[in-house]
Design a protein around this motif. Structure first.
Motif, PDB file in Angstrom:
ATOM      1  N   ALA A 225      10.052  -9.970 -11.467  1.00  0.00           N
ATOM      2  CA  ALA A 225       9.488 -10.640 -10.295  1.00  0.00           C
ATOM      3  C   ALA A 225       9.607  -9.666  -9.140  1.00  0.00           C
ATOM      4  N   MET A 226       8.675  -9.737  -8.218  1.00  0.00           N
ATOM      5  CA  MET A 226       8.754  -8.847  -7.064  1.00  0.00           C
ATOM      6  C   MET A 226       8.978  -9.688  -5.810  1.00  0.00           C
ATOM      7  N   VAL A 227       9.922  -9.233  -4.991  1.00  0.00           N
ATOM      8  CA  VAL A 227      10.170  -9.912  -3.720  1.00  0.00           C
ATOM      9  C   VAL A 227       9.900  -8.908  -2.607  1.00  0.00           C
ATOM     10  N   LEU A 228       8.979  -9.284  -1.748  1.00  0.00           N
ATOM     11  CA  LEU A 228       8.695  -8.430  -0.599  1.00  0.00           C
ATOM     12  C   LEU A 228       9.402  -9.058   0.603  1.00  0.00           C
ATOM     13  N   ASN A 229      10.358  -8.308   1.121  1.00  0.00           N
ATOM     14  CA  ASN A 229      11.283  -8.863   2.120  1.00  0.00           C
ATOM     15  C   ASN A 229      10.876  -8.448   3.530  1.00  0.00           C
ATOM     16  N   ARG A 230      11.249  -9.266   4.473  1.00  0.00           N
ATOM     17  CA  ARG A 230      11.102  -8.949   5.900  1.00  0.00           C
ATOM     18  C   ARG A 230       9.658  -8.589   6.265  1.00  0.00           C
ATOM     19  N   VAL A 231       8.749  -9.485   5.845  1.00  0.00           N
ATOM     20  CA  VAL A 231       7.339  -9.245   6.157  1.00  0.00           C
ATOM     21  C   VAL A 231       7.032  -9.846   7.535  1.00  0.00           C
ATOM     22  N   PRO A 232       6.579  -9.022   8.476  1.00  0.00           N
ATOM     23  CA  PRO A 232       6.221  -9.578   9.787  1.00  0.00           C
ATOM     24  C   PRO A 232       5.090 -10.580   9.616  1.00  0.00           C
ATOM     25  N   ASP A 233       5.167 -11.667  10.324  1.00  0.00           N
ATOM     26  CA  ASP A 233       4.185 -12.752  10.207  1.00  0.00           C
ATOM     27  C   ASP A 233       2.743 -12.267  10.258  1.00  0.00           C
ATOM     28  N   GLU A 234       2.475 -11.401  11.226  1.00  0.00           N
ATOM     29  CA  GLU A 234       1.086 -10.989  11.467  1.00  0.00           C
ATOM     30  C   GLU A 234       0.554 -10.159  10.300  1.00  0.00           C
ATOM     31  N   ALA A 235       1.481  -9.529   9.523  1.00  0.00           N
ATOM     32  CA  ALA A 235       1.025  -8.644   8.442  1.00  0.00           C
ATOM     33  C   ALA A 235       0.955  -9.362   7.102  1.00  0.00           C
ATOM     34  N   LEU A 236       1.430 -10.617   7.066  1.00  0.00           N
ATOM     35  CA  LEU A 236       1.637 -11.337   5.805  1.00  0.00           C
ATOM     36  C   LEU A 236       0.409 -11.312   4.891  1.00  0.00           C
ATOM     37  N   ALA A 237      -0.726 -11.763   5.399  1.00  0.00           N
ATOM     38  CA  ALA A 237      -1.919 -11.908   4.560  1.00  0.00           C
ATOM     39  C   ALA A 237      -2.374 -10.547   4.047  1.00  0.00           C
ATOM     40  N   GLU A 238      -2.341  -9.606   4.925  1.00  0.00           N
ATOM     41  CA  GLU A 238      -2.845  -8.279   4.580  1.00  0.00           C
ATOM     42  C   GLU A 238      -1.973  -7.609   3.518  1.00  0.00           C
ATOM     43  N   VAL A 239      -0.675  -7.669   3.752  1.00  0.00           N
ATOM     44  CA  VAL A 239       0.260  -7.026   2.824  1.00  0.00           C
ATOM     45  C   VAL A 239       0.188  -7.689   1.451  1.00  0.00           C
ATOM     46  N   ARG A 240       0.075  -9.013   1.446  1.00  0.00           N
ATOM     47  CA  ARG A 240       0.005  -9.722   0.165  1.00  0.00           C
ATOM     48  C   ARG A 240      -1.213  -9.255  -0.645  1.00  0.00           C
ATOM     49  N   THR A 241      -2.366  -9.181   0.014  1.00  0.00           N
ATOM     50  CA  THR A 241      -3.585  -8.757  -0.667  1.00  0.00           C
ATOM     51  C   THR A 241      -3.417  -7.348  -1.243  1.00  0.00           C
ATOM     52  N   ASP A 242      -2.853  -6.499  -0.424  1.00  0.00           N
ATOM     53  CA  ASP A 242      -2.673  -5.115  -0.852  1.00  0.00           C
ATOM     54  C   ASP A 242      -1.737  -5.022  -2.058  1.00  0.00           C
ATOM     55  N   LEU A 243      -0.635  -5.773  -1.983  1.00  0.00           N
ATOM     56  CA  LEU A 243       0.352  -5.730  -3.076  1.00  0.00           C
ATOM     57  C   LEU A 243      -0.226  -6.282  -4.382  1.00  0.00           C
ATOM     58  N   LEU A 244      -0.918  -7.401  -4.282  1.00  0.00           N
ATOM     59  CA  LEU A 244      -1.504  -7.996  -5.499  1.00  0.00           C
ATOM     60  C   LEU A 244      -2.477  -7.011  -6.140  1.00  0.00           C
ATOM     61  N   HIS A 245      -3.195  -6.311  -5.294  1.00  0.00           N
ATOM     62  CA  HIS A 245      -4.129  -5.314  -5.785  1.00  0.00           C
ATOM     63  C   HIS A 245      -3.394  -4.211  -6.555  1.00  0.00           C
ATOM     64  N   ARG A 246      -2.312  -3.728  -5.947  1.00  0.00           N
ATOM     65  CA  ARG A 246      -1.537  -2.670  -6.611  1.00  0.00           C
ATOM     66  C   ARG A 246      -0.953  -3.156  -7.944  1.00  0.00           C
ATOM     67  N   LEU A 247      -0.493  -4.375  -7.949  1.00  0.00           N
ATOM     68  CA  LEU A 247       0.072  -4.929  -9.185  1.00  0.00           C
ATOM     69  C   LEU A 247      -0.996  -4.968 -10.281  1.00  0.00           C
ATOM     70  N   ARG A 248      -2.156  -5.479  -9.921  1.00  0.00           N
ATOM     71  CA  ARG A 248      -3.257  -5.556 -10.899  1.00  0.00           C
ATOM     72  C   ARG A 248      -3.606  -4.176 -11.427  1.00  0.00           C
TER      73      ARG A 248
END
Ligand code: GTP
Ligand code: MG
Length: 568
Positions: A225-248
């Motif tokens: 499982a991956m836990v991305l810690n201390r994500v600033p609120d404003e970056a949440l959506a963007e970082v999530r999309t990017d990470l899911l992409h990298r995982l795929r």
């Protein structure tokens, strides 16, 4: 290790309330709880087999009854089967699943572990790196399962009831540490992991090393499982999309992703709802390690094949118990006849030639015993009685010794006639070579018993004074004065031993009390002789008192058999 139920990418954004779409199943009544119960059952299975192994190892078949060699071979095969096959397999299967929390320094690994448990078990801190010795946390009930785990050598171990049973959570040092020892330990722990929680931060998730390590782990089939810690609120959506992409991109689409929002400057535990989705995932995946239960079913097939073995071994133990009971009867019956004969000879004429001849000399017209109650010549009479007492003591000792010898012979004959088990018992008593084993049950030997009988005669004479009327008390006192207290006892003993002239003297001195006294002393000697004959059974009885032959010796194995049958 099979992947958990989260086989599609799950984004457990920590702000989502539990049970929301995307959150993990496995509440208190969900599959996680069921699987945890399964783990407990596995531990019971291991306990049951370990208990069985202990009782099979402790089983002894000391008596050479028919087919005992076959039973002993069966016992050894059963032990080998348990030691070489079943127990190692069950231990392996019951070993807790290892969850390693890994990632770069300062990512918040220790903080996450502490928050999951609701208590600071691994210090978190501002110095980098903080964690240098990994911390392993396990449920208190799993202590036994961890016992032989190789990881326990390199870790600080903490018990905590908040860890699901069947799981250990390890707070690892940082993967990409400046400290070589930290890196080494972290990689070693990852090798041993069944489950990884990979922790990174919004600032560090692009680093190359963690991704390489992750891909390799996924190839090995480790659940991640991956836990991305201390994500600033404003970056949440963007970082999530990017990470899911990298995982795929890396073929890790099935890895659940948890985002933990930044809470600003912080120390101590995070709030519990932030980690709730992670905790649920953990419980579910750990508990859902159901591949084990498939293997366990196979093991239970083996358990069924064990049952007839255990049953036959219990029968063999029972055969030992039965043989012991039969031998005990043989021995008791063997001493009955010698005991009867011993009574007969002890209550007949015991005082033989030497005693008779000495009495005749001492009681002759001019001898010291010619006038037993006369005032004169007391010292000479006491000395004469002492000589007689010595002679009688030897005679009675020989009589009692004979009784014992007849008992020994009868026991030895009976045991020899009772085939191999009987001969084995005889050999174990140390009497097989014909030597008489010493009385080892604390009862008096022949010499002691003879001396006690004579002393008892003196006591009995003196006791005649008690409660007697004046005339009879005076008669007793006269006799005691005339022969001395011991001498009076010896006279009574001689009479009881069948020396007729002594009986005449005693009757003259004591009247009707004499007959009663003589009878009592005779009965006592008869009982002493019988006891010597019966004591011959004691050595065999001691050999047969082996706990392996006790009435309930087969009970332990039968209990294990019942437990085996009850395991589903
Ligand atoms: N703001 C914020 N601070 C956090 C969070 N998690 C941890 N911290 C802080 O970050 C610092 C490092 O956290 P640790 O839990 O020690 O990090 P670690 O990954 O165990 O670090 P090492 O043991 O060095 O590998 C501590 O001061 C924590 O209080 C978080 O979610 N938000
Ligand atoms: Mg740490």
């Amino acid at each position: 290790m099979t992947p958990g139920p989260g086989t599609s990418a799950v984004v457990g954004a920590a702000r989502e309330p539990s049970g929301a779409p995307g959150a993990q199943p496995g509440g208190p009544d969900g599959p996680a709880a069921a699987a945890t119960a399964g783990r407990v059952a596995d531990a019971t299975l291991l306990d049951a087999i370990a208990d069985l192994r202990r009782d099979v190892a402790a089983t002894r078949l000391p008596l050479p009854v028919p087919r005992v060699a076959e039973a002993e071979r069966l016992r050894r095969r059963l032990l080998d089967q348990l030691d070489d096959h079943l127990l190692p397999r069950l231990r392996e299967l019951s070993a807790p699943a290892v969850v390693v929390v890994a990632g770069s320094t300062g990512a918040g690994k220790s903080t996450l572990v502490n928050t999951l448990l609701g208590e600071e078990v691994s210090p978190a801190g501002v110095l980098r790196p903080t964690t240098r010795e990994p911390v392993l946390v396990h449920h208190p009930a799993d202590t036994e399962l961890l016992h032989a785990h190789p990881l326990t050598q390199i870790l600080t171990i903490v018990e905590h009831a908040a860890v699901p049973r069947g799981l250990v959570v390890i707070d690892a040092p940082d993967l990409d540490s400046l400290l070589e020892s930290n890196r080494e330990t972290a990689h070693r722990l990852l090798e041993a992991a069944d489950l990884w929680i990979f922790l990174t931060t919004a600032a560090r998730y692009g680093d190359a090393l963690p991704w390489d390590v992750l891909v390799r782990a996924a190839e090995r089939g480790t659940s991640i499982a991956m836990v991305l810690n201390r994500v600033p609120d404003e970056a949440l959506a963007e970082v999530r999309t990017d990470l899911l992409h990298r995982l795929r991109e890396r073929g890790l689409a099935s890895v659940p992703l948890f985002l933990v929002p930044d809470v600003g400057p912080h120390s101590g535990l995070l709030s519990d709802d932030v980690v709730a989705p992670i905790r649920r995932w953990l419980t579910t995946v750990a508990g859902a390690d159901r591949a084990r239960s498939v293997i366990l079913r196979t093991q239970r097939g083996t358990l069924r094949t064990l049952q007839p073995w255990v049953s036959r071994l219990a029968d063999a133990v029972q055969a030992q118990v039965d043989a012991r009971a039969a031998l005990e009867r043989v021995v008791e019956e063997a001493v009955a006849e010698p005991a009867r004969r011993a009574v007969e000879s002890a209550t007949g004429v015991v005082a033989g030639g030497p005693v008779r001849a000495r009495w005749a000399a001492l009681a002759a017209r001019s001898g010291p015993l010619a006038r037993p109650t006369s005032r004169r010549g007391r010292a000479a009479r006491a000395a004469a009685m002492a000589e007689l007492a010595e002679e009688l003591r030897e005679t009675v000792t020989a009589l009692l010794r004979n009784a014992r010898r007849h008992g020994d012979e009868a026991v030895a004959d009976a045991l020899r006639a009772a085939r191999a088990p009987g001969r084995a018992v005889l050999a174990a008593t140390g009497a097989a070579d014909g030597a008489t084993p010493p009385p080892d049950d604390g009862s008096p030997g022949p010499a002691e018993s003879a001396a006690a009988w004579l002393a008892g005669a003196g006591v009995a004479v003196r006791a005649l004074r008690d409660g007697a009327d004046r005339r009879r008390a005076r008669a007793v006192a006269r006799l005691l004065r005339g022969l001395g207290p011991e001498g009076a006892g010896t006279l009574a003993a001689l009479a009881a031993a069948g020396l007729a002239p002594a009986e005449v003297v005693l009757a003259r001195a004591l009247g009707t009390d004499a007959r009663d006294l003589v009878e009592r002393l005779r009965a006592d000697l008869g009982e002493r002789a019988a006891a010597q004959a019966r004591a011959a059974a004691a050595p065999a009885r001691a050999v047969l008192a082996d706990p392996a032959l006790a009435d309930d010796a087969a009970a332990a194995l039968r209990l294990r058999l019942a437990v085996l049958k009850g395991l589903r």
